[in-house]
Design a protein around this motif. Structure first.
Motif, PDB file in Angstrom:
ATOM      1  N   SER A   9      46.501  50.981  46.460  1.00  0.00           N
ATOM      2  CA  SER A   9      47.369  50.119  45.707  1.00  0.00           C
ATOM      3  C   SER A   9      48.978  50.237  46.028  1.00  0.00           C
ATOM      4  CB  SER A   9      47.109  50.493  44.358  1.00  0.00           C
ATOM      5  OG  SER A   9      46.629  50.396  42.536  1.00  0.00           O
ATOM      6  N   ALA A  10      49.356  49.229  45.968  1.00  0.00           N
ATOM      7  CA  ALA A  10      50.823  49.766  46.396  1.00  0.00           C
ATOM      8  C   ALA A  10      51.465  50.485  45.780  1.00  0.00           C
ATOM      9  CB  ALA A  10      52.183  48.063  45.486  1.00  0.00           C
ATOM     10  N   THR A  31      55.193  46.504  42.704  1.00  0.00           N
ATOM     11  CA  THR A  31      55.009  44.644  42.476  1.00  0.00           C
ATOM     12  C   THR A  31      55.491  44.542  42.064  1.00  0.00           C
ATOM     13  OG1 THR A  31      52.458  45.657  43.272  1.00  0.00           O
ATOM     14  CG2 THR A  31      52.970  44.076  41.905  1.00  0.00           C
ATOM     15  N   GLU A  45      50.639  46.302  49.003  1.00  0.00           N
ATOM     16  CA  GLU A  45      49.207  47.706  49.481  1.00  0.00           C
ATOM     17  C   GLU A  45      49.039  48.052  51.790  1.00  0.00           C
ATOM     18  OE1 GLU A  45      49.676  45.629  46.547  1.00  0.00           O
ATOM     19  OE2 GLU A  45      48.439  46.734  45.959  1.00  0.00           O
ATOM     20  N   PHE A  72      43.823  44.036  46.350  1.00  0.00           N
ATOM     21  CA  PHE A  72      44.539  43.058  45.916  1.00  0.00           C
ATOM     22  C   PHE A  72      44.864  42.004  46.250  1.00  0.00           C
ATOM     23  CE2 PHE A  72      49.051  41.986  45.074  1.00  0.00           C
ATOM     24  CZ  PHE A  72      48.612  41.952  43.877  1.00  0.00           C
ATOM     25  N   ARG A 130      47.309  40.671  38.831  1.00  0.00           N
ATOM     26  CA  ARG A 130      47.554  42.011  38.344  1.00  0.00           C
ATOM     27  C   ARG A 130      46.583  42.953  38.382  1.00  0.00           C
ATOM     28  NH1 ARG A 130      53.145  42.520  38.075  1.00  0.00           N
ATOM     29  NH2 ARG A 130      52.367  44.557  38.996  1.00  0.00           N
ATOM     30  N   GLY A 131      46.329  44.185  38.562  1.00  0.00           N
ATOM     31  CA  GLY A 131      45.349  45.793  39.033  1.00  0.00           C
ATOM     32  C   GLY A 131      44.075  45.204  39.379  1.00  0.00           C
ATOM     33  N   GLY A 132      44.370  44.529  40.684  1.00  0.00           N
ATOM     34  CA  GLY A 132      43.221  44.065  42.130  1.00  0.00           C
ATOM     35  C   GLY A 132      42.586  44.780  42.280  1.00  0.00           C
ATOM     36  N   SER A 133      43.223  45.618  42.789  1.00  0.00           N
ATOM     37  CA  SER A 133      43.059  46.676  43.768  1.00  0.00           C
ATOM     38  C   SER A 133      42.045  47.657  42.833  1.00  0.00           C
ATOM     39  CB  SER A 133      43.741  47.638  43.776  1.00  0.00           C
ATOM     40  OG  SER A 133      44.865  47.732  44.451  1.00  0.00           O
TER      41      SER A 133
HETATM   42  N1  ASP Z   1      49.740  46.386  43.551  1.00  0.00           N
HETATM   43  C1  ASP Z   1      49.020  45.108  41.962  1.00  0.00           C
HETATM   44  C2  ASP Z   1      49.381  45.772  40.229  1.00  0.00           C
HETATM   45  O1  ASP Z   1      50.453  46.302  40.739  1.00  0.00           O
HETATM   46  C3  ASP Z   1      47.800  45.557  42.038  1.00  0.00           C
HETATM   47  C4  ASP Z   1      47.241  47.283  42.083  1.00  0.00           C
HETATM   48  O2  ASP Z   1      47.592  47.597  41.947  1.00  0.00           O
HETATM   49  O3  ASP Z   1      46.064  46.713  41.274  1.00  0.00           O
HETATM   50  O4  ASP Z   1      48.807  44.747  40.222  1.00  0.00           O
END
Ligand code: ASP
Ligand code: MG
Length: 405
Positions: free
Chosen positions: A40-41, A46, A73, A135, A149-152
């Motif tokens: 992830s980042a 993000t 990322e 992501f 969001r949260g796609g990693s």
């Molecule tokens: N960096 C992206 C987010 O904050 C993806 C992730 O972290 O999964 O949503």
């Protein structure tokens, strides 16, 4: 043994954390495990990037937003590869596109079409580590796209499937999935293992640890997930196929969601098509409907009640006010102080009376149930938000989930 390890924002939130992450990867390599990594980042990055775009424009181009947030990322992937090199490990960073992720073209919520990662396997079998940006991917035209969001998490599971990994280890800042929220019930216990179906219910009820899509993908391809913390070496929670030999407790956990509101259209002339004429416009407005109850009609009139996310409450009320007029209904009512509490567990399939026990427990606490919905592995009630803690604690206790000691 071949695994994909995914590290979330807090696990790579500083150079210190990136060093610690590199050590975890090294530990697996030393055990002879083949590893690919998804990152992830850095935590907060993000959001920081999105805020900058908002400062430039109130309506930034979706294409440019994706190009912008995808950099978060890329920073972590490159830094982690550099640190792995420092430890004497051959590692290479790959953007989503370079790693073979192609998606549909809808920016900010792209769906993965294909993952062509054979070239990554070639590195892995040599003991080298591909470090892939989570992501993101590219569409057919080569534009950078992101998965939401949260796609990693979803990237990690998709990569694990593509490289035929034995397991996808998802490292985060919690030790695993608990029988309920430890902030409400200190006796909540960490679960060693749960099924995909149960995890799906926990994830969609707002246990923010895993993106729901990633669990759906894991279930579809039977890719076990090991959800664990990068801040200690404790075993986390294994999410995998249901083990039919296992003796199951009545329920596995209690979940809740406060992000709920309830709306009712009263006195709708009852005729075929009314549900379609309500839920059509609601869906078009991108509002997610959850629990639905339609009353038996009396004198040719019926009431329709359903829940929506609380942040969509105002928009839903506006929409229903105009529908009320066009459908000749009597009135619209709303309540944005409700919440959902659910008991979850595959054990429900083989134990009878689980729902009744839940209703008994709530009755003893004098908690009024407003709506009920069930699935094979879940019973959900809608109740007044102020009762969430009491309901969660008494259910956790009554179903014997409390940790000993
Ligand atoms: N960096 C992206 C987010 O904050 C993806 C992730 O972290 O999964 O949503
Ligand atoms: Mg995450």
């Amino acid at each position: 043994m071949r695994i994909v390890q995914k590290f979330g924002g807090t696990s790579v939130g500083s150079l210190e954390r990136i060093r610690a992450t590199a050590k975890i990867i090294q530990g697996e390599l030393n055990n002879g495990v083949e590893v690919a990594v998804v990152v992830s980042a850095m935590s907060g990055e993000t959001n920081r990037l999105l805020a900058m775009a908002q400062e430039m424009s109130s309506a930034p181009s979706p294409r440019e937003l994706d190009a912008l947030v995808a950099t978060g990322e890329q920073v972590t992937a490159a830094l982690l590869a550099i640190e792995l090199n420092e430890l004497g490990i051959s590692a290479y960073s790959f953007s989503g596109g370079q790693a073979g992720f192609t998606t549909e073209g809808n920016h900010a919520k792209a769906r993965i079409k294909d993952v062509k990662s054979e070239h990554l396997i070639q590195h892995m079998i040599k003991g080298e580590v591909p470090v892939v940006t989570g992501f993101q991917g590219v569409d057919e035209a080569g534009n950078i796209t992101t998965l939401g969001r949260g796609g990693s998490d979803t990237s990690a599971v998709a990569l694990a499937v593509a490289v035929q990994a034995d397991c996808c280890d998802i490292y985060t800042d919690v030790d695993g999935i608990y029988t309920t929220d430890p902030r409400i019930e200190p006796k909540a216990a960490k679960m060693d293992s749960i099924s995909y179906e149960e995890m799906l219910e926990f994830a969609s009820l707002g246990a923010k640890v895993l993106q729901t899509r990633s669990v759906e993908l894991a279930m579809r391809y039977d890719m076990p997930i090991h959800l664990r913390s990068s801040f200690n070496l404790i075993q986390g929670t294994r999410v995998s196929k249901e083990d039919s030999n296992m003796e199951r407790a009545e329920i596995s956990g209690v979940a809740y969601n406060r992000d709920e509101a309830k709306v009712t259209i009263k006195g709708i002339p009852d005729q075929p098509g009314i549900a379609a004429s309500v839920f059509g416009p609601v869906a078009e407005a991108d509002i997610n409907v959850d629990v639905i109850v339609q009353n038996v009609s009396e004198d040719g009139f019926t009431d329709l009640t359903f829940t929506v996310p609380r942040h969509d409450f105002a928009a839903t009320m506006t929409l229903l006010d105009s529908l009320c007029v066009s459908m000749h209904a009597k009135e619209v009512r709303g309540d944005n102080t409700v919440a959902k509490v659910s008991i979850i567990g595959v054990g429900m399939r083989s134990h009878t009376g689980v729902a009744k026990k839940m209703f008994d427990v709530l009755a003893q606490e004098n908690i009024n149930i407003q709506m009920i919905t069930t699935s094979e592995v879940k019973v959900t009630v809608v109740l007044e938000e102020k009762y969430v803690e009491l309901a969660v604690r008494s259910l956790h206790q009554a179903f014997g989930l409390a940790q000993e000691g």
